[in-house]
Design an enzyme around this catalytic site. Structure first.
Site, PDB file in Angstrom:
ATOM      1  N   ILE A   5      11.324 -15.921  -9.943  1.00 15.20           N
ATOM      2  CA  ILE A   5      10.771 -16.968 -10.805  1.00 15.20           C
ATOM      3  C   ILE A   5      11.415 -16.929 -12.077  1.00 15.20           C
ATOM      4  CG2 ILE A   5       8.655 -15.872 -11.456  1.00 15.20           C
ATOM      5  CD1 ILE A   5       7.348 -18.828 -10.800  1.00 15.20           C
ATOM      6  N   TRP A   6      12.517 -16.233 -12.562  1.00 14.73           N
ATOM      7  CA  TRP A   6      13.264 -15.926 -13.676  1.00 14.73           C
ATOM      8  C   TRP A   6      12.617 -15.091 -14.670  1.00 14.73           C
ATOM      9  CZ3 TRP A   6      12.652 -20.768 -11.103  1.00 14.73           C
ATOM     10  CH2 TRP A   6      13.564 -21.151 -10.351  1.00 14.73           C
ATOM     11  N   HIS A   7      11.739 -14.450 -14.441  1.00 18.13           N
ATOM     12  CA  HIS A   7      10.962 -13.664 -15.288  1.00 18.13           C
ATOM     13  C   HIS A   7      11.333 -12.104 -15.205  1.00 18.13           C
ATOM     14  CE1 HIS A   7       7.149 -16.734 -15.231  1.00 18.13           C
ATOM     15  NE2 HIS A   7       8.552 -17.278 -15.635  1.00 18.13           N
ATOM     16  N   TYR A   8      12.519 -12.186 -15.138  1.00 20.06           N
ATOM     17  CA  TYR A   8      12.944 -10.476 -15.315  1.00 20.06           C
ATOM     18  C   TYR A   8      13.054  -9.997 -16.592  1.00 20.06           C
ATOM     19  CZ  TYR A   8      17.592 -13.097 -15.800  1.00 20.06           C
ATOM     20  OH  TYR A   8      18.261 -13.936 -16.563  1.00 20.06           O
ATOM     21  N   HIS A   9      12.668  -8.866 -16.660  1.00 23.48           N
ATOM     22  CA  HIS A   9      12.532  -8.000 -18.187  1.00 23.48           C
ATOM     23  C   HIS A   9      12.678  -6.411 -18.038  1.00 23.48           C
ATOM     24  CE1 HIS A   9       8.651  -8.158 -15.835  1.00 23.48           C
ATOM     25  NE2 HIS A   9       8.472  -7.031 -16.380  1.00 23.48           N
TER      26      HIS A   9
END
Length: 572
Positions: A506-510
């Site tokens: 969901i493109w929330h990489y950190h």
């Protein structure tokens, strides 16, 4: 008396001037005279602050710092303005899928887990690509981060004046909201930016006309006399000096190249307060640290990079919130909507929805074929005819229906990032280790069970075909090319296997430059001078249900903190 009134009026005028000082010399998006192509940059530049990355954190950071210093921003991508794929809500999927050329706003990468992903390559960063949901971190998250809550709230408000809106909440999103409440994701918290348990409607960066407002819009707060933004400027290496009277190397400049491959160098002007700040994101910031000689020594040496500072935690702690979803074809037309409703469960899963959009990584023709095979055993001719219409819509690039998805909080599972080469344009190799921790998998199963309950709820009933059981929707998702992972026969009957086999980003990489290991609590890189990291790579876990509001807030927050260090007695 007259004298007292004149003094009072004078004080009020001064207060108003102070409050609106940031707007006195401001320029309106997209008409920024200070945004230029890097090909126009001189060979040597000198600034007080050099910010690498004009993204979700870099833009508010730069705008804030320009109120007290000269700021240079280097962005490897182009402008988000005048690109209808970015600006219009209906083109969300096309925007993410636009990865074909070096000029595309999204750069695709596939994690070592076999999951498709994308990183931003455009001014405004991920806010130019994402689904637009705007929501705050929880108070607990703010406390754990050690942030000043008053300044955090002021910084959120500063962002919201320009880029946050209340969504329209039409029928499909309302049905999802009511379905969540029906199945027990309560209470009903209405519209709020706050992160609270239950069902709520969050904010969006899409305005009432469906136009996207990105972090680049926050550059309207910048003082145009003291800021320069260069586009298509790719940072290659941070430069350090050693004769600074300490044992630690000091960041002094940067080498970057423009789109023609011409080399430029940017240096800090001489002041102990001046700094280089990495805001290149969870992939870009640890990547550039490694290319500059700060990182795991053995890995750097294997690529022929001189080790400046051995920092084994650079690139560690990489995480991505895993997403799993079901697509529900609808007998009724649905609005085009991205994330508006969210169910925040107590077991650590978030339930969200989107409608009327093509799915970024699924082939419409493949989707049409799979629907057809699933409907062969249905006996309701009228339902089949209506479903066939939906299938034709899919084949033509639109969808009559929508997705209900779940993503897990955190997550607990983490991985790492490694260099592939010394070329800054190459994506590093990233492993997220989705569902490595059993608790993450258990949360996914509970979340997907809640998604199924919502689909079966009375509130949502008019938006689904009764003749198409949930089992058919699950089988559909298992059969689609959502990722490159192996499919197991049991995925259609086991939610645990379904989560493992159909996981998406969901493109929330950190992670990669986390606080407490790579940077300290002032976001200064440990082991060197005059270098900070201010972006999502510093997060230990993802904030709230969507990080973008907090990433923008962090840019403003740290800009204010840095200026306070620079001008402890106030600035002019």
């Amino acid at each position: 008396m007259a004298s007292r009134w004149s003094r009072l009026i004078g004080a009020i005028i001064l207060a108003v001037v102070f409050i609106f000082h940031g707007f006195v010399h401001s320029e309106k998006a997209p008409y920024y005279t200070f945004v230029k192509e890097a090909t126009s940059a001189p060979a040597i530049l000198r600034y007080d602050y050099i910010i690498i990355g004009g993204g979700t954190s870099g833009c508010p950071l730069a705008a804030t710092l320009s109120q007290g210093a000269r700021v240079l921003v280097l962005e490897r991508g182009g402008s988000p303005y005048n690109n209808p794929n970015i600006t219009n809500i209906g083109n969300f999927a096309a925007n993410l899928a636009d990865t074909a050329s070096p000029a595309s706003p999204a750069q695709e990468f596939i994690s070592q887990d076999g999951v498709f992903n994308a990183r931003a390559r455009v001014l405004g960063g991920g806010s130019a690509l994402n689904a637009g949901f705007y929501t705050h971190a929880s108070r607990g998250y703010i406390k754990e981060a050690g942030w000043d809550e008053t300044l955090v709230n002021q910084s959120y408000g500063w962002v919201e004046k320009l880029v946050a809106f209340r969504p329209p909440m039409l029928e499909w999103q309302s049905a999802v909201r009511d379905g969540l409440l029906e199945v027990g994701v309560s209470p009903n918290n209405g519209f709020t930016y706050d992160h609270v348990y239950g069902t709520k409607v969050g904010g969006t960066i899409f305005d009432g006309d469906g136009h996207r407002h990105t972090a680049a819009d926050l550059l309207q707060y910048a003082d145009p006399r003291r800021i320069t933004v260069y586009l298509h400027a790719t940072a290659h290496k941070i430069l350090f000096t050693y004769n600074n009277g300490t044992r630690r190397p000091r960041a002094s400049g940067l080498m970057f190249k423009d789109v023609l491959g011409v080399e430029h160098r940017a240096y800090l002007t001489k002041s102990s307060m001046n700094e280089i700040i990495l805001s290149a994101g969870a992939l870009g910031s640890p990547h550039l640290l490694m290319l500059s000689g700060v990182g795991p020594a053995e890995q750097l040496r294997s690529h022929g990079i001189k080790v400046l500072v051995e920092q084994p935690m650079v690139g560690q702690g990489m995480a991505d919130n895993p997403m799993n979803a079901l697509f529900i074809p609808s007998p009724l037309q649905v609005e085009v909507s991205l994330i508006q409703t969210v169910g925040i469960t107590r077991f650590g899963s978030y339930i969200e929805a989107a409608s009327g959009l093509s799915f970024a990584y699924a082939s419409p023709q493949r989707l049409s074929k799979q629907f057809g095979s699933l409907l062969l055993n249905q006996t309701d001719q009228e339902a089949m005819n209506k479903a066939a219409e939906a299938i034709n819509d899919v084949a033509n690039g639109t969808i009559r229906g929508g997705f209900i998805l779940e993503k897990i909080m955190g997550p607990l599972s983490t991985g790492h990032l490694e260099l592939r080469s010394t070329n800054p344009n190459d994506n590093p190799a990233v492993t997220f280790n989705y569902f490595k921790e059993q608790e993450d998998l258990e949360r996914c199963v509970q979340g997907m069970s809640t998604v199924i309950d919502v689909i079966n709820s009375n509130a949502f009933s008019k938006f689904r075909y009764r003749s198409m059981p949930v089992e058919a929707l699950i089988s559909l998702m298992v059969s689609l090319p959502l990722n490159l992972r192996r499919r197991h026969v049991t995925a259609a009957i086991s939610l645990e296997q379904f989560c493992l086999d159909t996981v998406m980003t969901i493109w929330h990489y950190h992670g990669g430059c986390q606080v407490g290991s790579v940077v300290d609590h002032d976001y200064k890189v440990v082991g060197v001078e005059a270098l900070r990291v201010v972006d999502g790579s510093t997060f230990l876990r993802s904030p709230g249900t969507n990080p973008q509001a907090t990433v923008m807030m962090l840019g403003r927050y740290m800009g204010e903190k840095i200026l306070l260090e620079r001008y402890p007695h106030g600035r002019n």
